[in-house]
Design an enzyme around this catalytic site. Structure first.
Site, short mmCIF file in Angstrom:
data_model
loop_
_atom_site.label_atom_id
_atom_site.label_comp_id
_atom_site.label_asym_id
_atom_site.label_seq_id
_atom_site.Cartn_x
_atom_site.Cartn_y
_atom_site.Cartn_z
N TYR A 1 -1.04 39.61 30.06
CA TYR A 1 0.13 40.06 29.27
C TYR A 1 1.39 39.59 29.96
O TYR A 1 1.36 39.13 31.10
CB TYR A 1 0.14 41.59 29.19
CG TYR A 1 -0.98 42.18 28.40
CD1 TYR A 1 -1.05 42.00 27.02
CD2 TYR A 1 -1.98 42.92 29.01
CE1 TYR A 1 -2.09 42.55 26.29
CE2 TYR A 1 -3.02 43.48 28.28
CZ TYR A 1 -3.07 43.28 26.92
OH TYR A 1 -4.08 43.82 26.21
N SER B 1 -2.84 34.11 15.81
CA SER B 1 -3.40 35.47 15.91
C SER B 1 -2.31 36.48 15.63
O SER B 1 -1.17 36.31 16.06
CB SER B 1 -3.94 35.68 17.33
OG SER B 1 -4.26 37.04 17.55
N HIS C 1 -3.12 39.58 16.60
CA HIS C 1 -3.68 40.61 17.47
C HIS C 1 -4.63 41.52 16.70
O HIS C 1 -4.66 42.74 16.88
CB HIS C 1 -2.53 41.43 18.08
CG HIS C 1 -2.77 41.90 19.48
ND1 HIS C 1 -2.14 41.37 20.57
CD2 HIS C 1 -3.58 42.87 19.98
CE1 HIS C 1 -2.54 42.00 21.67
NE2 HIS C 1 -3.42 42.92 21.33
C1 GLV Z 1 -4.60 45.53 23.41
O1 GLV Z 1 -4.19 44.41 23.53
C2 GLV Z 1 -4.84 46.18 22.18
O2 GLV Z 1 -4.57 45.59 21.12
O3 GLV Z 1 -5.30 47.32 22.18
#
Ligand code: GLV
Length: 388
Positions: free
Chosen positions: A130, A274, A276
Site C-alpha cells: 500500500y 481494477s 479493488h
Molecule cells: C483491502 O485491501 C481490502 O479491500 O479489504
C-alpha cells in the site's frame, strides 16, 4: 468433500465453514455494492462467438505475465486477512499457486508475514504494498520483499482512503477477531475452522505488528488506514516508491486512461485495471467495462492486466480476448481456501483452467496468446458513450 464443478460450489461450502465476520469481509463491496455486483454481471453482457469444425486439438494456456512463465495467465490477487479464512491461509494459497504454476500475490494486510510465506514455499511470489506515509516502513517492506526473493512488487494506488463496507463495520471486523457474544457464538459453530486456528500462532497482521511505528491499533484495516495511509499521495510519491524497488513493478487500481498514462510514465512494467473488487469507489464502472479505453490508450506500450469480478474461465477468456495479458482471481480462490484449505485453492484453479481451456476451444481458438476481440460479441456502448 462433494464433487466440485464450479466456483459457486466452493462458495457454498466456504459460507458454511468460515465465521460470518470473515465470509462477510470477502463478500462485501463498498456502500450499495453496485460496482461489486456489476464487476461480475457485466461479464455476462459480453457473448462468446461459437465456431465449429475448426481444429481444436493441442490447446495451450501457458503464457507469460511480466515476462514470467505461467501455466495460465491467472494470478492469485492480493487479499487481506487471508490467514483468517483458514489457518496459515497465505502459505496454503501460495503453495497451491506454485504447484499450479501461477503467481501468488501476498497482501501487506496478510496474516502470515512475507518471511513466513518465503520460508514455506519454494518459488518466488509477488508482494503487494500500500502507499503509506511512513518512508521507513515502505523502504523496509520493499527490502523485506527483496530479501524474500519476491519476483515483483504490486503497488496498490486506489486505497488512500478506505471505502466503507457496511458489514465490516457492523461485525467489528479485526484480526484476531474481537470476542463478542455474537462472534463467539458464531465461531463455535465453525469447528474445523477453530481447530485449525488453534494449530497456528499466526493470527495477527504479520507484516505490520512489530514493523510499523506509531500504529496504535493495527488489528483492523480501518484503523490502520486511518492512521498510516497517505491521503496526499501523488505520482511523484509513486516515483519515489519506484526508486525503492528496482525489480519488476505492477501498479494496481487503474480505471482511467489518464491514470494509465501516468503509470506508464512512472516506469511500471504492468498495470492492473481494477476497482479493488468493488470495495473502494462504489458507483465506479466495472473493471471489464473500463478495460477497452485503457487498452486503446496504453495497450501497445505496457502490459495490461485485469482484476475484479472474475468467477470463471469464461470471464478470463473475455478479458484476455479484450487485450489483457493477465488476469487475477481474489474471491474465487478465497472461497476454495475457506472451503478446503490448499486443496480448495487447487480446486478453484482447476475449475478456472478447465473452463478457460474448453471455452477457448469452443470459440475455435487453441492458444491463449493469440486471442482477439473477434471471439467476442460486445454490446454497442459497452465501454461507454458518455456525456463529455
Ligand atoms: C483491502 O485491501 C481490502 O479491500 O479489504
Amino acid at each position: 468433500m462433494p464433487v466440485i464443478t464450479e466456483i459457486e460450489d466452493l462458495r457454498r461450502i466456504y459460507k458454511r465453514r468460515v465465521p460470518k465476520m470473515f465470509f462477510d469481509y470477502t463478500e462485501s463491496g463498498s456502500w450499495t455494492e453496485q460496482t461489486f455486483r456489476e464487476n461480475s454481471s457485466d461479464f455476462d453482457k459480453i457473448y462468446l462467438r461459437q465456431r465449429v469444425a475448426i481444429d481444436m486439438e493441442g490447446r495451450k494456456t501457458a503464457s507469460q505475465m511480466i515476462g514470467q512463465n505461467v501455466s495460465m495467465p491467472v494470478a492469485l490477487a492480493p487479499v487481506g486477512l487471508t490467514g483468517m479464512q483458514h489457518f496459515d491461509g497465505e502459505i496454503k494459497a501460495a503453495r497451491a499457486a506454485e504447484k499450479f504454476g501461477v503467481p501468488y500475490s501476498l497482501s501487506t494486510m496478510s496474516i502470515c508475514s512475507i518471511e513466513d510465506v518465503a520460508e514455506n514455499t519454494s518459488k518466488p511470489f509477488w508482494m503487494q504494498v500500500y502507499t503509506l506515509k511512513d518512508d521507513d516502513f515502505m523502504q523496509r517492506l520493499f527490502d523485506r520483499a527483496k530479501d524474500a526473493k519476491c519476483s515483483a512488487a504490486i503497488i496498490t494506488v486506489d486505497l488512500q482512503l478506505l471505502g466503507q463496507r457496511h458489514k465490516d463495520v457492523k461485525n467489528g471486523l479485526s484480526a484476531p477477531p474481537k470476542l463478542t457474544p455474537a462472534s463467539v457464538a458464531n465461531m463455535m459453530t465453525k469447528v474445523q475452522w477453530g481447530l485449525g486456528m488453534l494449530q497456528t500462532k499466526r493470527r495477527f497482521f504479520g507484516n505490520i505488528v512489530g514493523h510499523a511505528k506509531g500504529v496504535k491499533d493495527p488489528s483492523s484495516l480501518s484503523s490502520w488506514t486511518a492512521q498510516a495511509f497517505d491521503q496526499s499521495l501523488n505520482w511523484d510519491r509513486i516515483r519515489e516508491f519506484r526508486k525503492m524497488w528496482d525489480g519488476p513493478l505492477i501498479i494496481k487500481g487503474i480505471m482511467d486512461p489518464r491514470d494509465a498514462l501516468e503509470a506508464l510514465n512512472v516506469g511500471a512494467d504492468a498495470i492492473i485495471v481494477s476497482n479493488h473488487g468493488g470495495r473502494q469507489l462504489d458507483g465506479a464502472l466495472s473493471s471489464i467495462r473500463a478495460l477497452a479505453p485503457i487498452m486503446d490508450a496504453v495497450g501497445d506500450k505496457i502490459e495490461v492486466h485485469l482484476d475484479s469480478g472474475i468467477r470463471s474461465g469464461q470471464d478470463v477468456l473475455k478479458a484476455l480476448a479484450m487485450g489483457a495479458k493477465g488476469t487475477y482471481i481474489g474471491r474465487a480462490y478465497v472461497y476454495g481456501l475457506g472451503a478446503n484449505g490448499e486443496q480448495g485453492v487447487t480446486d478453484a484453479l482447476n475449475v478456472i483452467h478447465k473452463e478457460l481451456e474448453v471455452s477457448m476451444g469452443l470459440c475455435g481458438r487453441t492458444d491463449v496468446n493469440a486471442l482477439d476481440r473477434d471471439i467476442l460479441m460486445i454490446p454497442k456502448g459497452f465501454s461507454g458513450d458518455w456525456e463529455e
